[in-house]
Structures are given as structure tokens and as C-alpha cells.
Design a protein around this motif. Sequence first.
Motif, PDB file in Angstrom:
ATOM      1  N   SER A  16      -6.116   8.107   6.709  1.00 52.03           N
ATOM      2  CA  SER A  16      -6.112   7.074   7.743  1.00 52.03           C
ATOM      3  C   SER A  16      -4.712   6.595   8.110  1.00 52.03           C
ATOM      4  O   SER A  16      -4.505   6.088   9.216  1.00 52.03           O
ATOM      5  CB  SER A  16      -6.962   5.882   7.297  1.00 52.03           C
ATOM      6  OG  SER A  16      -6.455   5.334   6.087  1.00 52.03           O
ATOM      7  N   SER A  61       0.845  -1.195   0.000  1.00 48.69           N
ATOM      8  CA  SER A  61       0.000   0.000   0.000  1.00 48.69           C
ATOM      9  C   SER A  61       0.881   1.244   0.000  1.00 48.69           C
ATOM     10  O   SER A  61       2.100   1.169   0.193  1.00 48.69           O
ATOM     11  CB  SER A  61      -0.887   0.010   1.242  1.00 48.69           C
ATOM     12  OG  SER A  61      -0.094   0.182   2.415  1.00 48.69           O
ATOM     13  N   ASP A 107      -3.350   8.183   2.204  1.00 50.59           N
ATOM     14  CA  ASP A 107      -4.695   8.293   2.762  1.00 50.59           C
ATOM     15  C   ASP A 107      -4.631   8.910   4.154  1.00 50.59           C
ATOM     16  O   ASP A 107      -3.688   8.663   4.918  1.00 50.59           O
ATOM     17  CB  ASP A 107      -5.352   6.906   2.860  1.00 50.59           C
ATOM     18  CG  ASP A 107      -5.679   6.319   1.486  1.00 50.59           C
ATOM     19  OD1 ASP A 107      -5.778   7.104   0.524  1.00 50.59           O
ATOM     20  OD2 ASP A 107      -5.828   5.092   1.398  1.00 50.59           O
TER      21      ASP A 107
END
Length: 215
Positions: A194, A162, A192
Amino acid sequence: DLAAPLLSVTGLSKAFPVRKGITRKIVGSVKAVDNVSFELRRGETLGVVGESGCGKTTTARSIIRLIEPTAGRILFTPEGRELDLRELDRDQMRKLRRELQYIFQDPYQSLNPWMSVRDIVGEPLEVNTRLKRGEITDRVADLVEKVGLKREHLSRYPHAFSGGQRQRIGIARALSLNPSLVIADEPVSALDVSVQAQVLNLLADVQEEFKLTYL
């Protein structure tokens, strides 16, 4: 002298030429960075703040001469020796890379897709040290674990990870030579929301452990 700046930048400027026509004649220039000055002491974190396109990345890349600045002084004092980075030749700059590392903004473009994690993180050690391959692999495995990945990830390639994991690989690469200064070019802006906090917490943890200075 620990009170002396590790990095002192004075009057840093970068202008890019404007070319026109078939002959690509220079007809002017655009100032991307104009007269930037600051000091950064060992162990500090200095944030350069500004809107998109204001010259933050150009400033960062000019300091380590990924692009050549137009004017200014860049004084770097890693081991009590004050060096003007603009006066160093290519070979002298290469030797100084041990002390001066860079974390790129986009983890999708900054990792070679044809290299495994072991080779990406280990390449600086192969180029700049005399460690044997087994020693490099052990060092890489230790670094990868410190940034929150696993030893079994060493044989994998960037496409398997990722964005947050890729940036962890980039951080491990930057740490491989035990630098004194790390320039982090918006290291979470491409991630992201997050995972941004996780990567920032990681940067804080390794700063403390490795006694790093951040720009």
C-alpha cells in the motif's frame, strides 16, 4: 560533457572467501558478482534486475566500497573529474560521499534507534559541512517536509514511525548533501504494498527537483 557517463562500471566482480576448520583456513571462494558492466548517464535511472540472491546488493555496495570489490573498474565523474573509486583511499572516499549516497533496503535496520530524526538526517551535514547547528536544523526541516513528513517530527525517534515513514527519513538523509548519484537498494521491497507506490512516486519527485541520477 553531459553525454559522458556519470558512472561507468567495467568487469566488476566480488568473491567471498570460504573458510574451514578451527584455523579458519581459506579453502575456496564464492563468486557473488561476476564481471558486471554498465554505464549510467546523468539524470538517468538504471534498474538492476535479478532474482533474490543474485548479487544486486553486493554490486551496489561494491560500487561505493561498503564492501571491497575483487576486480573491475568503477569510474565516477561527478564534476568533470573522472575518478576510479577503487583507487581512492578512505579519506578520499569520505570526501566523495557528498556526491554518492545510498538508500538502504530495510528502513527498520538502517536508522539508528537512539538518534532523533533531526540527528539522523543532519549527521551527514555535521560531518561533511561547516554549517552551524541552527542552519543544519533548518536544512533538515526543509528536507523532512520535502519527503512528506512534518517539522514536528524532528525530535521523534525511528520507533515512532511506520516503515514507509522510516524510508522517507532514509531518503531525506540521502538527499542532505545534494548528491549527484543515489544508489537505492530495493528501497520499497521491505514496505507494505500500500505504501510502495507512494515511496516510488516520492523518489521520482525528488529526482526531478534535485536533478538526481539513480541506480
